[in-house]
Design a protein around this motif. Structure first.
Motif, mmCIF file in Angstrom:
data_model
loop_
_atom_site.group_PDB
_atom_site.id
_atom_site.type_symbol
_atom_site.label_atom_id
_atom_site.label_comp_id
_atom_site.label_asym_id
_atom_site.label_seq_id
_atom_site.Cartn_x
_atom_site.Cartn_y
_atom_site.Cartn_z
ATOM 1 N N CYS A 69 0.838 -1.204 0.000
ATOM 2 C CA CYS A 69 0.000 0.000 0.000
ATOM 3 C C CYS A 69 0.874 1.257 0.000
ATOM 4 O O CYS A 69 1.844 1.351 0.763
ATOM 5 C CB CYS A 69 -0.876 -0.030 1.244
ATOM 6 S SG CYS A 69 -1.808 1.448 1.552
ATOM 7 N N CYS A 72 0.232 3.188 3.795
ATOM 8 C CA CYS A 72 0.749 2.643 5.053
ATOM 9 C C CYS A 72 1.998 1.790 4.841
ATOM 10 O O CYS A 72 2.723 1.527 5.798
ATOM 11 C CB CYS A 72 -0.324 1.827 5.758
ATOM 12 S SG CYS A 72 -0.794 0.314 4.889
ATOM 13 N N CYS A 97 -4.258 -0.420 0.307
ATOM 14 C CA CYS A 97 -4.733 -1.641 0.935
ATOM 15 C C CYS A 97 -6.205 -1.466 1.296
ATOM 16 O O CYS A 97 -6.750 -0.357 1.220
ATOM 17 C CB CYS A 97 -3.907 -1.961 2.186
ATOM 18 S SG CYS A 97 -4.156 -0.815 3.552
ATOM 19 N N CYS A 100 -6.694 1.184 4.174
ATOM 20 C CA CYS A 100 -6.527 2.586 3.772
ATOM 21 C C CYS A 100 -7.626 3.000 2.796
ATOM 22 O O CYS A 100 -8.094 4.140 2.840
ATOM 23 C CB CYS A 100 -5.133 2.823 3.188
ATOM 24 S SG CYS A 100 -3.839 2.744 4.458
HETATM 25 ZN ZN LIG Z 1 -2.642 0.877 3.644
#
Ligand SMILES: [Zn+2]
Ligand SMILES: [Zn+2]
Length: 197
Positions: A69, A72, A97, A100
């Motif tokens: 991601c 993050c 992801c 998120c």
């Molecule tokens: Zn993420």
């Protein structure tokens, strides 16, 4: 030793050698027990058997790293599939992801114009209490079989604006990760504790 055509799998990392017990397939990139991919009886060596063992080893030990991601950097990128019940998954967002994507969607909903109370895309009130996100979904229609949040207990949410919402289908969407808190600050408190069943 017979020459064996190496399969097309990811054959560069493998070596084959003939011994008393058969054909050994060895991975040159692994060490210890991991490097023995398999031993095949030399009476029944089949090209596809070798290929299968190499493919299994590739999948176990040399899986290409999933893209991470971009927000993050911890979770793999998520791209579906859509989930609708009981809590819907967010629409996939490229490079993000699932977590998120969910929080970005929550932020976008929050910043949508013309909303007195925070609401989900479907209009359900949203509360952020002590760093957790809750949604008060409408009660399921009479006669329908549907799960209610928190076992159907009744909650009252008191918004900092002075408005209040009471309902019996409260869903806990989890703790808001620290990086999203500035965009998703608390907006309410619970009016009372859940009623005992
Ligand atoms: Zn993420
Ligand atoms: Zn290996």
């Amino acid at each position: 030793m017979t020459t064996i055509t190496t399969p097309a799998v990811d054959a560069d990392r493998y070596a084959l050698s003939a011994g008393n017990s058969g054909i050994w397939i060895v991975c040159l990139e692994c060490s210890g027990d991991d490097q023995i991919v398999g031993v095949l009886s030399d009476h029944r060596v089949r090209h596809t058997d070798i290929q299968t063992l190499m493919a299994e080893h590739d999948a176990d030990r040399h899986r290409p790293a999933e893209p991470r991601c971009i927000v993050c950097a911890a979770e793999p990128v998520w791209n579906g599939p859509p989930i609708t019940a009981p809590i819907s998954a967010p629409t996939p967002i490229e490079g993000l992801c699932i977590s998120c994507a969910f929080w970005v969607t929550t932020v976008k909903n929050r910043l949508a114009l013309g909303r007195l109370l925070d609401r989900t895309a479907t209009g359900a009130p949203v509360a952020r209490i002590d760093g957790r996100l809750y949604t008060m979904e409408p009660a399921p229609l009479r006669g329908t079989v549907a799960m209610r949040g928190h076992g159907g207990n009744t909650f009252t949410i008191r918004y900092f604006t002075g408005k209040a919402v009471t309902g019996s289908n409260l869903w806990d969407c989890g703790e808001i990760p620290a990086r999203w808190r500035p965009l998703l600050p608390d907006n309410a408190i619970f009016g009372r504790e859940p009623e005992p069943q």
